[in-house]
Design an enzyme around this catalytic site. Structure first.
Site, PDB file in Angstrom:
ATOM      1  N   LYS A  92      54.153 -11.832 105.584  1.00  7.71           N
ATOM      2  CA  LYS A  92      55.135 -12.870 105.951  1.00  7.71           C
ATOM      3  C   LYS A  92      55.436 -13.714 104.716  1.00  7.71           C
ATOM      4  CE  LYS A  92      54.201 -13.427 110.858  1.00  7.71           C
ATOM      5  NZ  LYS A  92      53.759 -14.410 111.838  1.00  7.71           N
ATOM      6  N   HIS A 123      55.336 -19.668 102.265  1.00 11.23           N
ATOM      7  CA  HIS A 123      56.311 -20.758 102.229  1.00 11.23           C
ATOM      8  C   HIS A 123      55.748 -21.983 101.523  1.00 11.23           C
ATOM      9  CE1 HIS A 123      54.032 -22.440 105.546  1.00 11.23           C
ATOM     10  NE2 HIS A 123      54.200 -21.323 106.226  1.00 11.23           N
ATOM     11  N   HIS A 160      52.352 -23.278 102.365  1.00  7.06           N
ATOM     12  CA  HIS A 160      51.227 -22.571 101.748  1.00  7.06           C
ATOM     13  C   HIS A 160      51.035 -23.029 100.304  1.00  7.06           C
ATOM     14  CE1 HIS A 160      52.164 -19.410 104.933  1.00  7.06           C
ATOM     15  NE2 HIS A 160      50.971 -19.886 105.240  1.00  7.06           N
TER      16      HIS A 160
HETATM   17  N1  ARG Z   1      47.490 -18.650 108.092  1.00  2.00           N
HETATM   18  C1  ARG Z   1      47.724 -19.931 108.674  1.00  2.00           C
HETATM   19  C2  ARG Z   1      49.200 -20.301 108.575  1.00  2.00           C
HETATM   20  O1  ARG Z   1      49.896 -19.778 107.751  1.00  2.00           O
HETATM   21  C3  ARG Z   1      46.904 -21.032 108.035  1.00  2.00           C
HETATM   22  C4  ARG Z   1      45.423 -20.879 108.210  1.00  2.00           C
HETATM   23  C5  ARG Z   1      44.686 -22.166 107.970  1.00  2.00           C
HETATM   24  N2  ARG Z   1      43.262 -22.036 108.122  1.00  2.00           N
HETATM   25  C6  ARG Z   1      42.642 -21.856 109.288  1.00  2.00           C
HETATM   26  N3  ARG Z   1      41.341 -21.732 109.287  1.00  2.00           N
HETATM   27  N4  ARG Z   1      43.296 -21.883 110.434  1.00  2.00           N
HETATM   28  O2  ARG Z   1      49.658 -21.148 109.300  1.00  2.00           O
END
Ligand code: ARG
Length: 588
Positions: free
Chosen positions: A138, A141, A144
């Site tokens: 994905k 963005h 991130h």
């Molecule tokens: N992959 C998730 C996202 O893009 C963020 C993960 C953050 N860390 C966690 N332990 N939930 O929204």
């Protein structure tokens, strides 16, 4: 250094106030350098001594400050005592200030400020930082990107303060997107493209299959089937998934390296799909899992989904869904499993998650469920949320890959450098441009409160004037070049009387505050305190550059001076930690 002065002032105060010096130290702080006149170095807030913590100055606090000041005496350390509104102010003997601060800078080097007494009471702790965490295939963005920068800041700061930090990248590497990707790759994927540019190709496949699946039910079914095969542990499906993941991680590692960022662990949601099932069973055994009424909208073979009641009184609005109707786990369930696993593995004292504020509720729910499950250590988990940034676009459009942002930074900075006549010819301009540009990006992102949203603007990031990352890098380069040209001899052997101009004193005073600033940032995890501090330091350095000439000045004034013992020799103020090296020769 600042600590030794704080301690000395606290010792004097303790005799007058009949309080232990330890309890006074925290009320003494270095005075921020004001643009106006050279002022006092430390201040004691009288209000913070009185038990009123409202933060407001009491009407009688000025009188209290005056009365206290009258009882205090100047000595070899404190040369002047005055009062301000609710504060008693202390000015340190100027020669002692110069000598002591510079000595500490020399002795501690890059650890300056970190060895402060402000941190000495704090035990070394095991800290897990979960940050960056993009979703494979994905978009990477801007959320991130912020998580990457902020998480790295927190991890670096905690590590610098002596804690044992574990950096975890918790990838979005499971879920229906892999069904789409698996089916999509079989339909539209190219092996060579996957090898040569995996992130780009996986994203393209993902976008295409998504579109097609919307129009073509057969493709949607294929994706569903592929994900089911993954969930059932089909070897072939899993091996394709594993390739996608491995190739993506290799790319991430390479790109993070451009930012100087690394992770101790590339974990992800996929690690926890089985453990999440175990969590569901545990919740069920404890009677915490409530199956919702049969879901009539689902096919007859499906069970209802399941929730955990977070209110304790059956309030349906406070229910958190932890299981889908088909029995599979959710993001929240996997995070609970991950937290338990990390506790097992790292026995952490603190765990910090860095994501945008959109996930605030998610983390509240994770922490609450952990508590309900009897994990007292849920208290040690913390979510650091940050605001939404709008309008960050690169030449290729919206931010899709981290690498695009880095390339954009490099190109824009190279253009800027080319447009400025004074830019020197460099061996590797691309590398310099990237470093400068990154500093610019980071500083503008870190200047405000993390939680604030803002509108992104490249021109603002790269503006050459004002408080920018470019200004910080410029100051650093300028100082570094001074050291290269003239050496650092002045730090070993210097004439304190030559460093008494207001511009020198302001820098020394500002250096006194560094540990307090680090302490603040380490407490509220906001980088803005350190950023402001550094920008002020750069302005002070610029003022010193303008006024204090090194070139063409006599050696003792320029700081390349040797000989002559300072009058500080007779001082009695010499805390034990200074009883070493050259300090011995001049101070004892
Ligand atoms: N992959 C998730 C996202 O893009 C963020 C993960 C953050 N860390 C966690 N332990 N939930 O929204």
């Amino acid at each position: 250094m600042a600590c030794a002065f704080r301690r000395s002032i606290a010792c004097q105060l303790s005799k007058v106030l009949d309080l232990p010096p330890e309890s006074l130290i925290k009320s003494i702080s270095a005075v921020p350098v004001s643009k106006k006149q050279e002022g006092a170095d430390f201040q004691l807030s009288v209000d913070s001594l009185l038990e009123d913590n409202s933060g407001r100055s009491r009407p009688d606090s000025q009188a209290k400050a005056d009365r206290l000041a009258e009882k205090l005496k100047c000595g070899s350390v404190v040369s002047e005592i005055s009062t301000g509104p609710g504060t008693v102010c202390f000015k340190i003997n100027r020669e002692l200030l110069t000598k002591a601060v510079l000595h500490q800078v020399m002795e501690d080097g890059s650890e300056y400020g970190l060895k402060s007494e402000l941190f000495s009471g704090l035990p070394q702790r095991r800290i897990v930082v979960d940050f960056s965490s993009p979703n494979v295939a994905k978009k990477f963005h801007v959320g991130h990107l912020r998580s990457t920068l902020i998480g790295n800041f927190i991890a670096n700061l905690k590590e610098a303060l002596g804690h044992k930090v574990t950096r975890i990248n918790y990838l979005g590497d499971w879920g229906l997107q892999f069904g789409l990707l698996g089916a999509g790759f079989q339909l539209f994927g190219y092996e060579e493209k996957l090898q040569s540019n995996p992130l780009q190709h996986l994203f393209e496949v993902y976008v295409q299959v998504n579109k097609e699946a919307e129009e073509d039910k057969n493709i949607a079914q294929l994706a569903h089937d592929f994900f089911r095969q993954l969930e059932l542990g089909d070897v072939q499906a899993l091996s394709l998934w594993q390739r996608f993941r491995d190739l993506s991680v290799t790319e991430y590692v390479r790109i993070y390296k451009r930012l100087g960022i690394y992770f101790d662990e590339y974990s992800g949601e996929s690690f926890y799909r089985e453990k999440a099932q175990a969590i569901l069973q545990l919740l069920e055994r404890r009677g915490l899992l409530q199956k919702t009424a049969y879901d009539y909208y689902c096919s007859l073979t499906r069970k209802g989904s399941a929730v955990v009641d977070l209110s304790g009184n059956g309030d349906p609005s406070a229910a958190c869904t932890v299981m889908r109707a088909d029995g599979t786990s959710l993001y929240v369930t996997r995070d609970i499993a991950a937290a338990l696993d990390r506790m097992d593995k790292y026995n952490f004292d603190a765990m910090i998650y860095v994501t945008d504020k959109g996930q605030q509720k998610h983390f509240q729910q994770v922490f609450q469920i952990l508590k309900i499950m009897g994990c007292d250590w849920a208290e040690r988990c913390q979510h650091v949320p940050f605001g939404i940034v709008q309008g960050m676009r690169t030449r290729r459009g919206d931010v899709t890959f981290l690498e695009d942002v880095l390339n954009e930074i490099q190109t824009r900075m190279l253009q800027n450098m080319a447009s400025i006549k004074t830019t020197k010819a460099l061996e590797c301009p691309e590398e310099t441009a990237e470093k400068l540009g990154l500093a610019a990006l980071i500083i503008q992102d870190f200047r405000g409160l993390l939680l604030s949203d803002y509108q992104f603007c490249w021109d603002r990031v790269f503006q050459s004037r004002g408080d920018t990352g470019v200004f910080l890098q410029y100051t650093h380069a300028r100082l570094h070049s001074l050291e290269e040209t003239f050496g650092c001899g002045y730090l070993n052997d210097f004439n304190t009387t030559c460093l008494q101009e207001p511009q020198s004193v302001s820098i020394l005073q500002h250096l006194l505050r560094f540990d307090e600033v680090l302490y603040r940032s380490s407490q509220d995890l906001q980088p803005k305190h350190i950023v402001r501090y550094l920008l002020t330091l750069s302005h002070l350095a610029a003022a010193a550059h303008r006024k204090l000439q090194i070139k063409d000045s006599p050696p003792d004034v320029a700081g390349v001076w040797h000989g002559q013992t300072s009058s500080v020799q007779s001082c009695t103020f010499c805390p034990s930690q200074w009883n070493e090296t050259s300090w011995n020769n001049t101070c004892m």
